[in-house]
Design a protein around this motif. Structure first.
Motif, short mmCIF file in Angstrom:
data_model
loop_
_atom_site.label_atom_id
_atom_site.label_comp_id
_atom_site.label_asym_id
_atom_site.label_seq_id
_atom_site.Cartn_x
_atom_site.Cartn_y
_atom_site.Cartn_z
N VAL B 25 -5.33 8.72 -2.12
CA VAL B 25 -4.15 9.58 -2.02
C VAL B 25 -3.89 9.95 -0.56
O VAL B 25 -2.76 9.89 -0.07
CB VAL B 25 -4.34 10.86 -2.87
CG1 VAL B 25 -3.19 11.83 -2.66
CG2 VAL B 25 -4.46 10.49 -4.35
N ARG B 26 -4.97 10.32 0.14
CA ARG B 26 -4.81 10.68 1.56
C ARG B 26 -4.32 9.46 2.35
O ARG B 26 -3.41 9.56 3.17
CB ARG B 26 -6.15 11.18 2.09
CG ARG B 26 -6.05 12.06 3.31
CD ARG B 26 -7.41 12.62 3.72
NE ARG B 26 -8.37 11.59 4.05
CZ ARG B 26 -9.40 11.25 3.28
NH1 ARG B 26 -9.61 11.87 2.13
NH2 ARG B 26 -10.25 10.32 3.66
N GLY B 28 -2.75 6.89 1.25
CA GLY B 28 -1.44 6.42 0.80
C GLY B 28 -0.32 6.89 1.71
O GLY B 28 0.70 6.21 1.86
N LYS B 29 -0.50 8.03 2.33
CA LYS B 29 0.51 8.54 3.26
C LYS B 29 0.41 7.83 4.60
O LYS B 29 1.41 7.47 5.20
CB LYS B 29 0.30 10.05 3.47
CG LYS B 29 0.43 10.85 2.18
CD LYS B 29 0.32 12.36 2.44
CE LYS B 29 0.29 13.13 1.15
NZ LYS B 29 -1.08 13.38 0.64
N THR B 30 -0.82 7.60 5.07
CA THR B 30 -1.03 6.95 6.38
C THR B 30 -0.66 5.47 6.34
O THR B 30 -0.18 4.92 7.33
CB THR B 30 -2.52 7.06 6.78
OG1 THR B 30 -3.00 8.34 6.38
CG2 THR B 30 -2.71 6.88 8.27
N TYR B 31 -0.93 4.84 5.21
CA TYR B 31 -0.67 3.40 5.07
C TYR B 31 0.37 3.23 3.96
O TYR B 31 0.03 3.14 2.78
CB TYR B 31 -1.97 2.65 4.74
CG TYR B 31 -3.04 2.82 5.79
CD1 TYR B 31 -3.14 1.93 6.85
CD2 TYR B 31 -3.94 3.88 5.73
CE1 TYR B 31 -4.11 2.09 7.83
CE2 TYR B 31 -4.91 4.05 6.71
CZ TYR B 31 -5.00 3.16 7.75
OH TYR B 31 -5.95 3.32 8.72
N PRO B 32 1.65 3.16 4.34
CA PRO B 32 2.71 3.25 3.32
C PRO B 32 2.96 1.96 2.54
O PRO B 32 3.80 1.96 1.64
CB PRO B 32 3.94 3.63 4.15
CG PRO B 32 3.66 3.10 5.52
CD PRO B 32 2.18 3.14 5.71
N ALA B 53 0.29 10.57 -7.34
CA ALA B 53 0.93 10.82 -6.03
C ALA B 53 1.94 9.74 -5.65
O ALA B 53 2.93 10.02 -4.98
CB ALA B 53 -0.14 10.94 -4.95
N PHE B 54 1.68 8.50 -6.06
CA PHE B 54 2.52 7.37 -5.61
C PHE B 54 2.84 6.46 -6.80
O PHE B 54 2.46 5.29 -6.82
CB PHE B 54 1.80 6.55 -4.52
CG PHE B 54 1.44 7.33 -3.29
CD1 PHE B 54 2.39 7.56 -2.30
CD2 PHE B 54 0.16 7.85 -3.13
CE1 PHE B 54 2.06 8.29 -1.16
CE2 PHE B 54 -0.16 8.58 -1.99
CZ PHE B 54 0.78 8.80 -1.01
#
Lengths: 296, 322
Positions: B25-26, B28-32, B53-54
């Motif tokens: 989850v963390r 997922g934001k850094t590596y879109p 989350a995604f």
């Protein structure tokens, strides 16, 4: 979408004849290969690369290009010959087929052969890879089609039906699959190994649009692809009825030419005669004496 | 009332699969770009966190692991890094798909196994995969990881997302206490020396690293100074570290929740036998299938305990002195 200029049916017929000569010469030159299923798949491949797929370097570099996966990878002699005639490979690369240090592996491989979209050969897997490409295209919002070709014996792999179920569930309407339905597999007729019928009904039950076409008739292949292109909401399977060994009388409908076989010079000579080959059409990498009946 | 679990050896932390799910989850934001594929095990493999989350990057493939792995190769071929998650034993089911569709064309696909070894517990032998490290290690070009604690799992998850090729990674089902130093960086292919020592080197991976540390601690009373190495990368194995340890300690003990053949112990033996032969004792499942039971009961019955490691260290040291 940038694809090859559309070829007429008679141009495709002419090209297919030459693809058959080339692929047999390649298998002869290699000392082994799978002629039967390559000959049955030839017309579908010619049609796809003439009408549906990118064949210029520029178009091949587009991430959203129309793509094709030869899931029945053992028929790759036909794929390589088509690619060479379309300029995706130098013609002399065909001599490296199945040879050490060669660019043309015995089954298609992305690392050695740039236009190949998936490394195949283990039956069933190429189809799943194509389904994955179609899921990926949807993820990217690409609209171009993904094509795949499966053998009929390949349909005995359970993985094929896992992939078919998923593609139906996801309603992958940019996915079009050809079944090269030549009715023969390595050992015998499909129906004497594990029967496939009723084939259309099976695919329909998995949520696909399914129809029969004559896999050697370019007008029918075009009609099938056109119907696929117009269809929304379901993937399409074209069950292409073909003849194993098509074009070579002594191979047609005979399971033993599934391969991997070694063609003798007289096998090749007879095949080239059946394919109306004259001196000018003998592939340059072959010793011309094969045709004259002098080579061993 | 304080409900937060303190990181002591009496109060183990979260499971490795849970740590993996939270890290996803963390990250997922850094590596879109990356997507996650599931075969209906999301709730128990940790990937349900990512699904929540995604959702538009989470693809349900149903209970069809062979198709899922080849499908991942196809998605990777059209530019999507893919992370596939299922039980280790079902990764084994799709071994040939990993070989042909993923590893042979070197696709950017990560296979993450949530349930492995006897640590699976009551589900029994059918689910207790003790063959995965051996099987995936044998595939050309495949990276194989088995991190040891939640912090390292999170770091390893980021490392494999950055690495553009095929990877197999074990997580784990049981709670795993925190053992890695918080400032310890993770690099694929680099081992971590967790405890120095001169008498023997204990090399472990996954949940066995904590037991190796405990064993080394208890051997202090017997006058032995044992080095502990966390070999989180089984392949490519850290040969430099192993040869340094061979020079400096002269004998080895490996510990893994896996068949004693061809896993971590096998990988260590390959290096030592070729470059610096020395005594080696292997702790692992002794070429047998497990059975139902709690993980601690199974560890006791099948010899994956701190006590078993201690005994192996004593054997290795005795052989060295002979």
């Amino acid at each position: 979408m940038s694809v090859t200029p559309v070829a007429t049916a008679s141009e495709q017929r002419r090209m297919a004849l030459h693809v058959r000569r080339l692929l047999l010469a390649m298998i002869y030159h290699a000392g082994s290969g799978y002629p039967g299923g390559a000959l049955s798949a030839t017309d579908i491949l010619v049609h796809l690369y003439s009408q549906c797929l990118a064949t210029t370097a520029e178009a091949m570099a587009e991430p959203d290009r129309p793509r094709f996966v030869l899931s029945k990878g053992h028929a790759c002699a036909a794929l390589y010959a088509v690619a060479a005639l379309k300029g995706l490979l130098p013609l002399d690369a065909l001599t490296s087929f199945r040879k050490i240090n060669g660019t043309l592996q015995g089954h298609p491989h992305v690392k050695t052969t740039p236009f190949v979209e998936a490394s195949t050969g283990s039956l069933g897997q190429g189809f799943s890879v194509a389904v994955g490409m179609a899921v990926g295209y949807r993820h990217h919002h690409y609209r171009n089609p993904i094509f795949a070709m499966l053998g009929d014996g390949e349909l005995q792999e359970g993985q094929v039906w896992e992939a078919a179920m998923l593609a139906g569930h996801y309603q992958l309407d940019r996915l079009c699959v050809f079944i090269d339905y030549n009715k023969l597999q390595r050992g015998d007729l499909n129906q004497n190994i594990i029967g496939l019928e009723p084939l259309l009904e099976k695919w329909r039950a998995f949520g696909w649009q399914a129809l029969n076409v004559d896999g050697h008739d370019f007008e029918q292949l075009e009609m099938g692809v056109n119907l696929f292109m117009r269809t929304a909401g379901v993937p399409t399977v074209l069950v292409a009825h073909t003849i194993k060994g098509k074009g070579v009388r002594y191979m047609e409908g005979v399971a033993k030419w599934h391969g991997s076989v070694c063609l003798s010079s007289s096998n090749l000579r007879q095949a080239l005669l059946d394919l109306n080959t004259d001196e000018a059409e003998i592939p340059a990498f072959l010793d011309g004496s094969v045709f004259a009946g002098e080579a061993g | 009332m304080d409900l937060s679990p303190p990181p002591s050896r009496d109060r183990p932390g979260e499971s490795l699969k849970e740590a993996f799910g939270r890290a996803l989850v963390r990250l997922g934001k850094t590596y879109p770009n990356f997507v996650v594929l599931d075969s209906d095990v999301a709730g128990v493999s940790g990937t349900h966190h990512f699904r929540r989350a995604f959702g538009d990057r989470f693809y349900q493939c149903g209970i069809a692991e062979q198709n899922m792995v080849s499908l991942a190769a196809g998605m990777s071929a059209v530019g999507l890094p893919v992370l596939v998650s299922t039980y280790a034993v079902y990764c084994l089911r799709s071994l040939e798909q990993v070989r042909q569709s993923v590893a042979y064309p070197h696709r950017n696909v990560k296979i993450v196994a949530s349930h492995s070894g006897l640590d699976v517990g009551p589900d029994g032998a059918s689910t207790q995969c003790v063959e995965d490290l051996a099987a995936f290690r044998a595939i050309p070009g495949m990276v194989v990881l088995s991190p040891a604690d939640p912090h390292e799992v999170a770091q390893a998850t980021e490392a494999i997302l950055k690495y553009p090729g095929p990877v197999y990674m074990r997580t784990g089902q049981s709670s795993a206490r925190s053992i890695m130093p918080p400032d310890q960086a993770f690099t694929i292919g680099r081992a971590t020396v967790l405890r120095d020592g001169r008498d023997a080197t204990l090399v472990a991976c996954g949940t066995m690293v904590a037991k190796a540390l405990d064993a080394a601690e208890s051997l202090v009373d017997q006058g032995l100074d044992v080095r502990v190495v966390n070999m989180a990368t089984i392949k490519p194995i850290d040969q430099t570290c192993l040869l340094t340890c061979a020079r400096e300690t002269g004998c080895f003990i490996t510990a893994e929740d896996h068949n004693v053949f061809a896993g971590l112990g096998g990988a260590v033996a390959e290096v030592l036998a070729q470059h610096m032969p020395c005594p080696l004792e292997m702790i692992g499942v002794d070429d047998t299938f497990g059975e139902s039971g709690e993980p601690e009961e199974l560890a006791e019955k099948y010899g994956l305990t701190e006590a078993a490691i201690v005994a192996a260290v004593l054997r290795a040291v005795a052989r060295k002195r002979r």
